[in-house]
Design an enzyme around this catalytic site. Sequence first.
Site, mmCIF file in Angstrom:
data_model
loop_
_atom_site.group_PDB
_atom_site.id
_atom_site.type_symbol
_atom_site.label_atom_id
_atom_site.label_comp_id
_atom_site.label_asym_id
_atom_site.label_seq_id
_atom_site.Cartn_x
_atom_site.Cartn_y
_atom_site.Cartn_z
ATOM 1 N N SER A 124 53.802 24.889 8.832
ATOM 2 C CA SER A 124 52.903 24.052 9.778
ATOM 3 C C SER A 124 53.172 24.442 11.381
ATOM 4 O O SER A 124 54.407 24.778 11.428
ATOM 5 C CB SER A 124 52.900 22.580 9.497
ATOM 6 N N TYR A 148 58.876 14.860 8.715
ATOM 7 C CA TYR A 148 57.797 15.670 8.139
ATOM 8 C C TYR A 148 58.254 17.337 8.371
ATOM 9 O O TYR A 148 58.060 17.970 7.687
ATOM 10 C CB TYR A 148 56.298 15.209 8.406
ATOM 11 N N LYS A 152 59.555 20.784 6.646
ATOM 12 C CA LYS A 152 58.657 22.108 6.851
ATOM 13 C C LYS A 152 59.859 23.066 7.503
ATOM 14 O O LYS A 152 60.001 24.260 6.700
ATOM 15 C CB LYS A 152 57.623 22.143 7.689
HETATM 16 C C1 WQD Z 1 45.178 15.729 16.897
HETATM 17 C C2 WQD Z 1 44.900 15.296 18.405
HETATM 18 C C3 WQD Z 1 46.034 13.194 18.828
HETATM 19 C C4 WQD Z 1 44.010 10.680 15.856
HETATM 20 C C5 WQD Z 1 49.233 16.830 12.447
HETATM 21 C C6 WQD Z 1 50.512 17.423 11.888
HETATM 22 C C7 WQD Z 1 50.506 18.782 11.619
HETATM 23 C C8 WQD Z 1 49.264 18.769 10.469
HETATM 24 C C9 WQD Z 1 48.205 18.104 11.197
HETATM 25 C C10 WQD Z 1 49.996 18.419 8.412
HETATM 26 C C11 WQD Z 1 46.119 14.826 18.962
HETATM 27 C C12 WQD Z 1 44.587 13.007 18.597
HETATM 28 C C13 WQD Z 1 44.277 11.664 16.690
HETATM 29 C C14 WQD Z 1 43.331 9.435 16.491
HETATM 30 C C15 WQD Z 1 43.440 10.634 18.455
HETATM 31 N N1 WQD Z 1 49.286 17.809 9.607
HETATM 32 N N2 WQD Z 1 44.248 11.679 17.873
HETATM 33 N N3 WQD Z 1 43.120 9.514 17.875
HETATM 34 O O1 WQD Z 1 49.010 15.468 15.536
HETATM 35 O O2 WQD Z 1 47.995 17.698 16.102
HETATM 36 O O3 WQD Z 1 48.833 17.629 13.777
HETATM 37 O O4 WQD Z 1 48.312 16.879 11.742
HETATM 38 O O5 WQD Z 1 50.022 19.658 7.803
HETATM 39 O O6 WQD Z 1 51.691 19.160 11.087
HETATM 40 O O7 WQD Z 1 51.547 17.265 12.964
HETATM 41 O O8 WQD Z 1 46.879 16.082 14.374
HETATM 42 O O9 WQD Z 1 44.669 15.076 13.796
HETATM 43 O O10 WQD Z 1 46.725 13.666 14.056
HETATM 44 O O11 WQD Z 1 45.914 14.775 16.003
HETATM 45 O O12 WQD Z 1 43.450 10.838 19.700
HETATM 46 O O13 WQD Z 1 43.050 8.479 15.729
HETATM 47 O O14 WQD Z 1 44.011 14.044 17.970
HETATM 48 O O15 WQD Z 1 46.610 12.541 19.903
HETATM 49 O O16 WQD Z 1 45.712 15.015 20.342
HETATM 50 P P1 WQD Z 1 48.241 16.714 15.012
HETATM 51 P P2 WQD Z 1 46.263 14.946 14.463
#
Ligand code: WQD
Length: 329
Positions: A124, A148, A152
């Site tokens: 990741s 997590y 990885k």
């Molecule tokens: C994306 C953006 C949040 C939810 C994570 C893991 C990564 C992979 C993908 C597993 C950010 C914003 C999110 C919400 C929001 N997972 N957000 N409101 O954090 O980039 O990555 O998931 O493999 O390893 O780290 O993904 O989708 O959680 O967030 O504003 O309800 O959306 O702040 O900017 P992230 P995400």
Amino acid sequence: MKILVTGGMGYIGSHTCVELLNDGYEIVVIDDFSNSKPEVEDKIKTITGKDFKFYEGDIKNRKLLNKIFEENKIDAVMHFAGYKAVGESVKKPLMYYDNNLNTTLTLLDVMKEHGCNKFIFSSSATVYGKPHTLPILEDFPLSTTNPYGTTKLMIEMILKDLFIADNDLNITILRYFNPIGAHESGLIGENPNDIPNNLMPYIVKVATGEYECLSVFGNDYDTHDGTGVRDYIHVVDLAKGHIKALENMNGLKYYNLGTGNGFSVLDLVNTFEKVNNVKVNYKIAPRREGDIDACYADASLAKKELGWETTKTIEDMCKDAYNFVIKNK
Ligand code: WQD
């Protein structure tokens, strides 16, 4: 070639099973349904018209793994199985270290016993931590901010040591950016069992009325509109990247699987509303602990060495994500 797919009933694993079968590979799947559903097996068979062997169980079960390798001549392993919720990992680190590390260690040991030397690992972009500049290249410094992500990174380090000890191994480490979307059939997609941590599944649940409102975690980031920027990649493009990786294994290799484009939270919300003609209510909320301003890939190495690049647009991702949920309401 016969490929063992661990976690093959999960979101990315199931889409990769479809592409493997479509490309004529034989597959064997193991899954414990800790974050997937049994009906996915038939959906993969329906989409591809192909059959395959499925074993239900935990990869830590060495007896089961040996049975799989004794009953099937496995040429390569694609390892998707693992817990992946950042927030949950902070609350339950031991569960994450035990599951993600011990499944992998047992799998690698049984592979060695059976002479299987091709391993593709689902890593990741989270291993890059907060990048010092963008886009992110594979040789950037690595650091993690949650258990997590640390599992990885630890597995990547284990794989590197394994290769040093035995460079007859072929190990490809794929660093995913943000997978979203679903197969165009609407039969498989992202269907988290509990409240989604990730942005797209949450947007979808607000669009369908299951949830009232999306919380946008912060609008004071150093980005074009203040909301977090990420490299969203269609899960089918991601799956196809695994086929290209399988066809080009060569020692120990690392590849970013991303589009190279960054989109903000509000970009995604606005695109989702436009392509699906729906309203997504949102409110600006405080930043989420551990989030970074922006993250997107330089995916040129995968293009150069694997002949892989993404084809689907952010509009395709939004349309397919919604289509899946509507078709499975
Ligand atoms: C994306 C953006 C949040 C939810 C994570 C893991 C990564 C992979 C993908 C597993 C950010 C914003 C999110 C919400 C929001 N997972 N957000 N409101 O954090 O980039 O990555 O998931 O493999 O390893 O780290 O993904 O989708 O959680 O967030 O504003 O309800 O959306 O702040 O900017 P992230 P995400």
